[in-house]
Design a protein around this motif. Sequence first.
Motif, short mmCIF file in Angstrom:
data_model
loop_
_atom_site.label_atom_id
_atom_site.label_comp_id
_atom_site.label_asym_id
_atom_site.label_seq_id
_atom_site.Cartn_x
_atom_site.Cartn_y
_atom_site.Cartn_z
N ALA A 28 24.24 73.09 -6.24
CA ALA A 28 24.83 72.89 -4.92
C ALA A 28 24.73 74.15 -4.09
CB ALA A 28 26.30 72.49 -5.06
N GLY A 29 24.58 73.98 -2.79
CA GLY A 29 24.54 75.12 -1.89
C GLY A 29 25.84 75.88 -1.91
N GLU A 30 25.75 77.21 -1.81
CA GLU A 30 26.90 78.11 -1.76
C GLU A 30 27.73 78.08 -3.04
OE1 GLU A 30 29.06 77.64 1.91
OE2 GLU A 30 27.22 77.21 3.02
N SER A 31 27.10 77.74 -4.15
CA SER A 31 27.78 77.75 -5.44
C SER A 31 27.37 78.99 -6.23
CB SER A 31 27.42 76.50 -6.25
OG SER A 31 26.03 76.49 -6.56
N PHE A 32 28.10 79.25 -7.30
CA PHE A 32 27.76 80.33 -8.23
C PHE A 32 27.54 79.66 -9.58
CE2 PHE A 32 28.98 85.02 -9.36
CZ PHE A 32 27.86 85.11 -10.16
N VAL A 162 15.60 84.56 9.28
CA VAL A 162 14.63 83.46 9.25
C VAL A 162 15.20 82.23 8.54
CG1 VAL A 162 12.35 82.70 8.41
CG2 VAL A 162 12.65 85.01 9.35
N GLU A 163 15.82 82.43 7.38
CA GLU A 163 16.34 81.33 6.57
C GLU A 163 17.86 81.41 6.47
OE1 GLU A 163 15.01 78.76 5.31
OE2 GLU A 163 12.86 79.15 5.48
N ALA A 164 18.52 80.33 6.86
CA ALA A 164 19.98 80.30 6.80
C ALA A 164 20.48 80.00 5.39
CB ALA A 164 20.53 79.26 7.77
N ARG A 165 19.75 79.15 4.65
CA ARG A 165 20.15 78.78 3.28
C ARG A 165 19.32 79.61 2.30
NH1 ARG A 165 20.46 72.66 1.86
NH2 ARG A 165 22.26 73.34 0.63
N LYS A 188 30.77 90.99 -6.00
CA LYS A 188 29.96 90.99 -4.78
C LYS A 188 29.07 89.75 -4.74
CE LYS A 188 29.91 96.03 -4.28
NZ LYS A 188 31.20 95.99 -3.58
N ALA A 189 28.56 89.34 -5.91
CA ALA A 189 27.75 88.12 -5.96
C ALA A 189 28.60 86.91 -5.56
CB ALA A 189 27.18 87.92 -7.36
N THR A 193 28.48 84.01 -2.00
CA THR A 193 28.57 82.55 -1.89
C THR A 193 29.51 82.14 -0.76
OG1 THR A 193 30.41 82.30 -3.47
CG2 THR A 193 28.17 82.35 -4.36
N ARG A 194 30.45 83.00 -0.43
CA ARG A 194 31.37 82.70 0.67
C ARG A 194 30.70 82.93 2.02
NH1 ARG A 194 35.53 86.52 -2.42
NH2 ARG A 194 36.16 85.10 -4.10
N ASN A 195 29.54 83.58 1.99
CA ASN A 195 28.79 83.86 3.22
C ASN A 195 27.48 83.07 3.27
OD1 ASN A 195 30.66 85.80 4.27
ND2 ASN A 195 29.89 87.27 2.78
#
Length: 270
Positions: A28-32, A162-165, A188-189, A193-195
């Motif tokens: 999933a996007g923005e996951s760790f 250039v790339e948002a995701r 920090k990693a 994901t929060r950004n």
Amino acid sequence: MSPIYEARRVSYRAGGRALIEDIDLSIAGESFTIIIGPNGAGKSTLLRVLCGELAPSQGEVVFNGVPLPTIPAWRLAHGRAVMPQASELGFPFTVLEVARLGVEGIGRGLSRVQRLHLVVEALEEADVAHLAGQNYQTLSGGKRQRVHFARVLAQLAAGRTVEARQVLFLDEPVASLDLKHQLSLLEKARCLTRNGVTVVAVLHDLQLAAEYGSTLALMRSGRLIATGSAESVLSSDNLSETFGVCLAVPGLPPSPWTLQLKRSEKKAHN
């Protein structure tokens, strides 16, 4: 959030044997997502296939809905960054020069001064800014890892124009780090994901994986055994079957080290 990365029935064979086999994994996007398992389970091989370093023998990897091999190299460099287990350089680069490699040819509309600013910020984030003028080859393994963490942070920052995701791949990123920098790097990693950045990492430490991973992927003998939350993946049955030892663990508690780190951060904030 739609998946940003997918492995579809992926296998990779070398030397006449399957190193990973029939892997289905949706990230999933923005996951760790943290890949765990014993030595030889295929964790690093899977990571290298996902990031495009290795081409699967079977199946396909999809990034943002597009098959990975069809994405131009320049665009892929803006959308994903990779920090391997270890990196060797044959030239006497300084720490600043190594970190600057992350922004070479990356980004749109960035001046030379702006690129340098991104690199300096990344060095500070990785706690190696004080080593900027030092020869990279003279550093310890842990400090080299932190320099490469700065490199990928700078690459992501420049690529964001250039790339948002974006996706960051980390292969055993804390293996050579002391405790302070292990926790700092993983924190920090997680902040990335929060950004808007998706993070995929390989870790051996189950307690750190449980603390930082929003999703765990458990591997054994080249196959994916379980995926999901720490509570569901780190069951006694899964751990006993995967690691070959009898473990009665209903779920791993937060690490006392990370709890102490949080207390320190809260105190400093107040």
